[in-house]
Enzyme design. Sequence first.
Site, PDB file in Angstrom:
ATOM      1  CG  ASP A 194      22.808   6.820  -9.886  1.00 13.33           C
ATOM      2  OD1 ASP A 194      23.764   7.591  -9.678  1.00 13.33           O
ATOM      3  OD2 ASP A 194      22.662   6.174 -10.944  1.00 13.33           O
ATOM      4  CG  ASN A 238      -0.195  -0.074   2.510  1.00 13.21           C
ATOM      5  OD1 ASN A 238       0.296   0.935   3.017  1.00 13.21           O
ATOM      6  ND2 ASN A 238      -0.082  -1.279   3.067  1.00 13.21           N
ATOM      7  CG  HIS A 253       7.194  -6.761   8.148  1.00  8.37           C
ATOM      8  ND1 HIS A 253       6.616  -5.770   8.925  1.00  8.37           N
ATOM      9  CD2 HIS A 253       6.290  -7.032   7.174  1.00  8.37           C
ATOM     10  CE1 HIS A 253       5.418  -5.487   8.445  1.00  8.37           C
ATOM     11  NE2 HIS A 253       5.204  -6.236   7.372  1.00  8.37           N
ATOM     12  CE1 TYR A 299      21.681  10.867 -14.530  1.00 13.56           C
ATOM     13  CE2 TYR A 299      19.556  11.519 -13.624  1.00 13.56           C
ATOM     14  CZ  TYR A 299      20.314  10.668 -14.393  1.00 13.56           C
ATOM     15  OH  TYR A 299      19.715   9.614 -15.037  1.00 13.56           O
ATOM     16  CB  SER A 326      -7.425  -2.680   5.452  1.00 10.91           C
ATOM     17  OG  SER A 326      -6.901  -3.930   5.823  1.00 10.91           O
TER      18      SER A 326
END
Length: 228
Positions: free
Chosen positions: A118, A27, A167, A225, A43
């Site tokens: 980067d 999510n 996790h 950049y 949810s």
Amino acid sequence: MQKLKQQVFEANMDLPRYGLVTFTWGNVSAIDRERGLVVIKPSGVAYETMKADDMVVVDMSGKVVEGEYRPSSDTATYLELYRRYPSLGGIVHTHSTHATAWAQAGLAIPALGTTHADYFFGDIPCTRGLSEEEVQGEYELNTGKVIIETLGDAEPLHTPGIVVYQHGPFAWGKDAHDAVHNAVVMEEVAKMAWIARSINPQLNHIDSFLMNKHFMRKHGPNAYYGQK
């Protein structure tokens, strides 16, 4: 809040598009700092049927102020991070394969090359494991706390992600889309690190001078950049 709900919806829809989620395993949220409100995915709602109007709006205490659904179970984690780090505008949690593998292994994702440098200034850290008391208590809140414990006072946008032990990955950015961008990069560099260490188990970290060059040319005070 409609504009932010649309942005969060689009960012959530990017998760399956980039292969970061299976079923509903992830999510995205974003915060409106002026109003003190957070928009987050509902949810357990399938991406195939989800609409922008399904996004849930909560206040900083987690109270639902708009929406028909319960907010993501990760809401308390996100709120803890938003409270601690004012530079965060969006946060994403997934169980993307390679980043989650590093989390399950209990290892930081090592900075081995310029693709990593980067975006992430150093290793992507892994938190400690939560205690049984922390898990049985306010689990999601304590997940946020252990992330903060690991990051400390460092600028979170310099290392815009972490893996939580056993996790999975959390990533963040200036807004919801930036958070998803960083989550995609995290999954890619996690995969690259696994492959590189499989080829050469003795592989060292990227040279510090090369790390500094690649990160600073994109994110430093004299960054050059890309386009202005």
